[in-house]
Design an enzyme around this catalytic site. Structure first.
Site, PDB file in Angstrom:
ATOM      1  N   ALA A   1      81.007  56.880  35.640  1.00  0.00           N
ATOM      2  CA  ALA A   1      80.863  55.686  35.631  1.00  0.00           C
ATOM      3  C   ALA A   1      81.789  55.041  33.637  1.00  0.00           C
ATOM      4  O   ALA A   1      81.267  56.118  32.671  1.00  0.00           O
ATOM      5  CB  ALA A   1      80.171  54.780  35.411  1.00  0.00           C
ATOM      6  N   SER A   2      82.267  54.122  33.589  1.00  0.00           N
ATOM      7  CA  SER A   2      82.790  54.288  32.116  1.00  0.00           C
ATOM      8  C   SER A   2      83.046  52.145  31.609  1.00  0.00           C
ATOM      9  O   SER A   2      83.225  52.546  32.730  1.00  0.00           O
ATOM     10  CB  SER A   2      84.753  54.367  31.796  1.00  0.00           C
ATOM     11  OG  SER A   2      84.899  54.173  30.370  1.00  0.00           O
ATOM     12  N   ALA A   3      82.713  52.205  30.787  1.00  0.00           N
ATOM     13  CA  ALA A   3      82.197  50.363  30.505  1.00  0.00           C
ATOM     14  C   ALA A   3      83.076  50.476  28.809  1.00  0.00           C
ATOM     15  O   ALA A   3      83.119  51.434  28.135  1.00  0.00           O
ATOM     16  CB  ALA A   3      80.824  50.215  30.455  1.00  0.00           C
ATOM     17  N   SER A   4      83.401  49.368  28.312  1.00  0.00           N
ATOM     18  CA  SER A   4      83.299  49.328  27.413  1.00  0.00           C
ATOM     19  C   SER A   4      82.391  49.186  26.114  1.00  0.00           C
ATOM     20  O   SER A   4      82.897  50.357  25.336  1.00  0.00           O
ATOM     21  CB  SER A   4      83.623  47.268  27.205  1.00  0.00           C
ATOM     22  OG  SER A   4      81.580  46.784  27.024  1.00  0.00           O
ATOM     23  N   ILE A   5      81.425  49.946  26.114  1.00  0.00           N
ATOM     24  CA  ILE A   5      80.674  50.601  25.124  1.00  0.00           C
ATOM     25  C   ILE A   5      80.028  52.262  25.238  1.00  0.00           C
ATOM     26  O   ILE A   5      80.381  53.017  24.157  1.00  0.00           O
ATOM     27  CB  ILE A   5      79.760  49.835  25.027  1.00  0.00           C
ATOM     28  CG1 ILE A   5      79.696  47.891  24.701  1.00  0.00           C
ATOM     29  CG2 ILE A   5      77.990  49.919  24.304  1.00  0.00           C
ATOM     30  CD1 ILE A   5      79.737  48.371  23.904  1.00  0.00           C
ATOM     31  N   ALA A   6      79.926  52.432  26.296  1.00  0.00           N
ATOM     32  CA  ALA A   6      79.618  53.525  26.914  1.00  0.00           C
ATOM     33  C   ALA A   6      79.940  54.138  28.745  1.00  0.00           C
ATOM     34  O   ALA A   6      80.434  53.665  29.079  1.00  0.00           O
ATOM     35  CB  ALA A   6      77.483  53.871  26.903  1.00  0.00           C
TER      36      ALA A   6
ATOM     37  N   LYS B   1      74.109  59.453  29.773  1.00  0.00           N
ATOM     38  CA  LYS B   1      74.461  58.262  28.657  1.00  0.00           C
ATOM     39  C   LYS B   1      75.229  58.163  27.875  1.00  0.00           C
ATOM     40  O   LYS B   1      74.371  58.529  26.646  1.00  0.00           O
ATOM     41  CB  LYS B   1      74.270  56.604  28.967  1.00  0.00           C
ATOM     42  CG  LYS B   1      74.599  55.535  28.587  1.00  0.00           C
ATOM     43  CD  LYS B   1      74.185  54.179  28.871  1.00  0.00           C
ATOM     44  CE  LYS B   1      75.414  52.900  28.713  1.00  0.00           C
ATOM     45  NZ  LYS B   1      74.662  51.086  29.484  1.00  0.00           N
TER      46      LYS B   1
ATOM     47  N   ASP C   1      71.238  41.903  33.635  1.00  0.00           N
ATOM     48  CA  ASP C   1      72.430  42.395  33.740  1.00  0.00           C
ATOM     49  C   ASP C   1      72.540  42.028  35.127  1.00  0.00           C
ATOM     50  O   ASP C   1      73.157  43.659  35.115  1.00  0.00           O
ATOM     51  CB  ASP C   1      72.730  43.313  32.914  1.00  0.00           C
ATOM     52  CG  ASP C   1      74.347  42.977  32.183  1.00  0.00           C
ATOM     53  OD1 ASP C   1      75.209  41.834  33.376  1.00  0.00           O
ATOM     54  OD2 ASP C   1      74.970  44.151  31.975  1.00  0.00           O
TER      55      ASP C   1
END
Length: 514
Positions: free
Chosen positions: A125-130, A149, A284
């Site tokens: 998984a990839s997100a804006s912070i990590a 993470k 969240d």
């Protein structure tokens, strides 16, 4: 670099017509006319809210994150904009495996091979912070399968630059937009910065995860991964690997034998347990962060992930919410108004009858609809909007709660369109209120205070004796001196009066003899 970034922002803003969206609210109208003249070739077929979302996506992960946080401020935004921003998802490509390994080596001072027995360099998984990788601990560390993470490299510099530009744009927005001061854009940016910097510290997220796991220890409703503290740093978080089906994949859940209506009711119970029992809730809870377990031991239980944003509530907050929810569904609008005033969020001079009438005008039409069609989150939102007219200061933790409640409600009705949130929540709220105000509350208070009194009572005689012994007798000398001085003055005055009376009497006697 900052000037280059600003030029890019202005270019994207022009491409999506964001200048028109802002300048159309400028009181004089001259700036909007000038902008239209300079961009005479532009034609937009999509609604402004959609263009705003697309612009934020084009500006990159920090602005996407800002749009996500901004979508929670439904007390400030138009409904169409808030709904569109809520659709923002992190569409961020992962950083390279080499960078991930470099980040691990920087965090631990040794390569990944010395920390993990196995490490999958392809992120899950990839997100804006990590982003997240799967791995396995070494046998001497337990050998468990884990999720790792990893914070994106050089995020602090990127965030500092973008936040500085956001603050500048917020200041301009306040000046050119007639409604800018009411929307408080600089305060919104400040709130966003706080959440963003919190998310940059993965030790803080690990602590949030650990607290939520402890709160639901032994529960069959919610699973929270275990944190492996020996492997955690501020830039790398290592936790138990969890397996399940994403809650958005309803067909897969049905195929796995999950009872969707029961699952939706369990989600409501989990939410209200976090809010009213613990005062600590996962803030969240969008579909990407919720899985459903299918293993025999935990079949049908929720799995929570991503703990960067949590909310906390005080006892006063919880009382306010419970009273509002119960009073609303009992149509006791006066109680709703008084709950705001008693909480200190409405100015002391607020007239309860006017506030009550405004709340009634918002809420009464809702009761013409079946209860299962009433949106709990929308009701709370409308109460917030009405409160704003009366200068009620809406607390940030309650705005976050309202956003989480909308997420829970949306998830629940996705699983069961006939979910009656009130019917599910009312018994829980009534039981909680009874525990807070009834005999159970008294017994619990006695139990909580018992250790304190057990320690204090044996010392009470000695403490009383010390207090009495240390109490000094009042100093009467000054008072007695004042009284003596007053008495002497009175005696002198009486003496003068006596002399005068004697003189008068003698004078009269002499006159009579003559």
């Amino acid at each position: 670099m900052r000037l280059f970034r600003l030029a890019k922002i202005l270019s994207i803003a022009s491409r999506y017509g964001l200048d028109e969206m802002i300048l159309e609210h400028e009181p004089s109208g001259r700036l909007a006319a000038l902008s239209r003249a300079l961009h005479f070739w532009r034609r937009f077929d999509t609604p402004p809210a959609v263009r705003l979302r697309q612009a934020l996506e084009s500006l990159g992960p920090i602005f996407v994150k800002f749009g996500q946080v901004l979508s929670t401020r439904r007390d400030l935004l138009r409904t169409d904009i808030a709904d569109e921003l809520a659709r923002l998802q992190d569409r961020v490509p992962p950083f390279s495996p080499e960078l991930a390994l470099t980040q691990i080596e920087k965090a631990y001072g040794r390569p990944a091979s010395a920390v993990f027995a196995e490490f999958d360099s392809t992120p899950i998984a990839s997100a804006s912070i990590a982003q997240v990788h799967f791995a396995r601990l070494r046998p001497e560390d337990g050998g468990q399968e884990v999720a790792v993470k990893i914070l994106r490299p050089d995020m602090h510099g990127v965030i500092a630059n973008d936040l500085a530009l956001l603050e500048t744009l917020a200041g301009l927005l306040e000046k050119v937009w007639s409604d800018g001061k009411r929307l408080k854009p600089r305060e919104v940016v400040g709130e966003f910065a706080k959440y963003l910097y919190d998310e940059l510290d993965l030790m803080r997220e690990a602590a949030n995860c650990s607290q939520l796991r402890r709160n639901f220890s032994g529960s069959r409703l919610l699973q929270v991964p275990e944190v492996y503290w020996d492997q955690c740093t501020t830039t790398v978080m290592v936790m138990e690997r969890m397996r399940g089906i994403p809650i958005s994949q309803t067909e897969a859940l049905i195929a796995a034998g999950i009872d969707l209506p029961a699952l939706s009711r369990a989600g409501v119970e989990i939410f209200f347990t976090q809010v009213f029992r613990d005062g600590f809730f996962h803030a969240d809870m969008h579909p990407g962060n919720i899985f459903i377990a299918t293993d025999p031991d935990h079949h049908g239980s929720y799995i929570a992930l991503d703990f960067g944003i949590v909310g906390t509530l005080t006892d006063n907050d919880k009382n306010y919410l419970a009273q509002n929810f119960l009073a609303f569904f009992q149509r006791d609008y006066k109680r709703v108004a008084m709950a705001h005033i008693e909480a200190g969020w409405a100015p002391p001079e607020t007239r309860a009858d006017e506030f009550e009438a405004a709340i009634r005008a918002v809420c009464e039409p809702i009761f013409d609809r079946p209860l299962h069609e009433i949106s709990f989150g929308r009701v709370l939102l409308r109460l917030f909007q009405t409160s704003r007219r009366f200068n009620v200061e809406i607390q940030p933790q309650l705005v976050m709660l309202q956003k989480t409640l909308l997420n829970i409600e949306g998830l629940g009705r996705q699983l069961d369109p006939n979910l009656d949130l009130w019917k599910t929540a009312k018994p829980f709220l009534e039981r909680w209120m009874s525990e807070q105000l009834g005999s159970r509350a008294f017994h619990r208070g006695v139990q909580q205070e018992a250790p304190y009194w057990a320690r204090i009572l044996p010392q009470l005689p000695r403490l009383v004796h010390q207090a009495l012994a240390q109490t000094k007798a009042p100093d009467l000398a000054p008072l007695l001196a004042d009284l003596a001085r007053t008495q002497r003055q009175h005696r002198r005055l009486l003496g003068v009066i006596a002399v005068l009376l004697t003189a008068i009497l003698l004078g009269q006697l002499l006159m009579n003899n003559l």
